[in-house]
Write a protein that holds these residues in place. Sequence first.
Motif, mmCIF file in Angstrom:
data_model
loop_
_atom_site.group_PDB
_atom_site.id
_atom_site.type_symbol
_atom_site.label_atom_id
_atom_site.label_comp_id
_atom_site.label_asym_id
_atom_site.label_seq_id
_atom_site.Cartn_x
_atom_site.Cartn_y
_atom_site.Cartn_z
ATOM 1 N N PHE A 91 6.752 -4.205 6.469
ATOM 2 C CA PHE A 91 7.845 -3.237 6.355
ATOM 3 C C PHE A 91 7.206 -1.892 6.043
ATOM 4 N N HIS A 92 7.393 -0.906 6.928
ATOM 5 C CA HIS A 92 6.816 0.429 6.793
ATOM 6 C C HIS A 92 7.906 1.435 6.437
ATOM 7 N N THR A 93 7.615 2.326 5.509
ATOM 8 C CA THR A 93 8.520 3.423 5.176
ATOM 9 C C THR A 93 7.681 4.679 5.038
ATOM 10 N N SER A 94 8.155 5.784 5.620
ATOM 11 C CA SER A 94 7.455 7.059 5.469
ATOM 12 C C SER A 94 8.465 8.142 5.151
ATOM 13 N N ALA A 95 7.982 9.189 4.473
ATOM 14 C CA ALA A 95 8.853 10.298 4.101
ATOM 15 C C ALA A 95 7.999 11.520 3.785
ATOM 16 N N GLU A 96 8.617 12.678 3.899
ATOM 17 C CA GLU A 96 7.962 13.936 3.526
ATOM 18 C C GLU A 96 8.338 14.255 2.079
ATOM 19 N N ASN B 90 10.440 -0.964 -0.958
ATOM 20 C CA ASN B 90 9.698 0.181 -0.427
ATOM 21 C C ASN B 90 10.188 1.485 -1.032
ATOM 22 N N LEU B 91 11.495 1.616 -1.222
ATOM 23 C CA LEU B 91 12.034 2.842 -1.837
ATOM 24 C C LEU B 91 11.623 2.956 -3.302
ATOM 25 N N MET B 92 11.490 1.829 -3.992
ATOM 26 C CA MET B 92 11.003 1.851 -5.369
ATOM 27 C C MET B 92 9.562 2.375 -5.423
ATOM 28 N N MET B 93 8.718 1.902 -4.490
ATOM 29 C CA MET B 93 7.332 2.380 -4.449
ATOM 30 C C MET B 93 7.297 3.855 -4.072
ATOM 31 N N LEU B 94 8.163 4.292 -3.156
ATOM 32 C CA LEU B 94 8.267 5.697 -2.772
ATOM 33 C C LEU B 94 8.653 6.551 -3.980
ATOM 34 N N ASP B 95 9.592 6.069 -4.770
ATOM 35 C CA ASP B 95 10.028 6.777 -5.971
ATOM 36 C C ASP B 95 8.896 6.900 -6.994
ATOM 37 N N ASP B 96 8.098 5.851 -7.139
ATOM 38 C CA ASP B 96 6.951 5.899 -8.057
ATOM 39 C C ASP B 96 5.948 6.968 -7.638
ATOM 40 N N VAL B 97 5.667 7.046 -6.345
ATOM 41 C CA VAL B 97 4.721 8.057 -5.849
ATOM 42 C C VAL B 97 5.308 9.457 -6.018
ATOM 43 N N ASN C 66 0.829 -1.206 0.000
ATOM 44 C CA ASN C 66 0.000 0.000 0.000
ATOM 45 C C ASN C 66 0.857 1.247 0.000
ATOM 46 N N THR C 67 0.378 2.266 -0.702
ATOM 47 C CA THR C 67 0.975 3.598 -0.631
ATOM 48 C C THR C 67 -0.149 4.568 -0.316
ATOM 49 N N ARG C 68 0.166 5.563 0.501
ATOM 50 C CA ARG C 68 -0.843 6.553 0.881
ATOM 51 C C ARG C 68 -0.153 7.889 1.078
ATOM 52 N N VAL C 69 -0.720 8.941 0.469
ATOM 53 C CA VAL C 69 -0.188 10.293 0.642
ATOM 54 C C VAL C 69 -1.156 11.066 1.518
ATOM 55 N N CYS C 70 -0.634 11.667 2.571
ATOM 56 C CA CYS C 70 -1.433 12.468 3.497
ATOM 57 C C CYS C 70 -1.042 13.930 3.302
ATOM 58 N N ARG C 71 -2.028 14.768 3.025
ATOM 59 C CA ARG C 71 -1.773 16.188 2.802
ATOM 60 C C ARG C 71 -2.467 16.998 3.892
ATOM 61 N N GLU C 72 -1.726 17.254 4.966
ATOM 62 C CA GLU C 72 -2.262 18.055 6.072
ATOM 63 C C GLU C 72 -1.172 18.950 6.616
ATOM 64 N N GLY C 73 -1.551 20.108 7.100
ATOM 65 C CA GLY C 73 -0.607 21.017 7.738
ATOM 66 C C GLY C 73 0.432 21.583 6.787
ATOM 67 N N GLY C 74 0.104 21.670 5.507
ATOM 68 C CA GLY C 74 1.038 22.227 4.544
ATOM 69 C C GLY C 74 2.161 21.295 4.131
ATOM 70 N N ARG C 75 2.068 20.036 4.491
ATOM 71 C CA ARG C 75 3.088 19.046 4.142
ATOM 72 C C ARG C 75 2.432 17.854 3.470
ATOM 73 N N ASN D 157 -1.716 -0.880 -3.720
ATOM 74 C CA ASN D 157 -3.106 -0.511 -3.453
ATOM 75 C C ASN D 157 -4.102 -1.401 -4.198
ATOM 76 N N ARG D 158 -3.664 -2.547 -4.647
ATOM 77 C CA ARG D 158 -4.542 -3.556 -5.229
ATOM 78 C C ARG D 158 -4.304 -4.818 -4.424
#
Length: 115
Positions: free
Chosen positions: A107-112, A70-77, A18-27, A54-55
């Motif tokens: 395995f969880h990865t998060s980034a701004e 995980n970094l590959m999925m992060l790069d795609d997003v 899964n990938t999820r983008v959260c847009r709150e607080g200007g970030r 996400n499927r």
Amino acid sequence: MKKTIFIILASALAGCCNTRVCREGGRDVIEVSNSSWRFLGLWAIASGNPEKPNRNTCLWFRDSLLLDVNLMMLDDVMRQNNCRSVANVSSYKTKENMLILFSRHTFHTSAELIH
């Protein structure tokens, strides 16, 4: 009846990406997670398919629980959101034991995201 039970069991055991983008607080913060079911904590039964996040698709008897995945999925997003880089990258693993023989590893990865 047996076929229905098998389908339900296979769906419950399937890995998930899964990938999820959260847009709150200007970030914009992205969270990427990839899970895998293992037998005795060693052999992968099913892992999430990183090429189809996400499927509800999985890779049977292959382990995709790697930081590179995980970094590959992060790069795609990043590319989908027209971002130039990321900041504050964080990764960690979790493990849940089920019925002594099976365990679910995630395995969880998060980034701004930086635009």
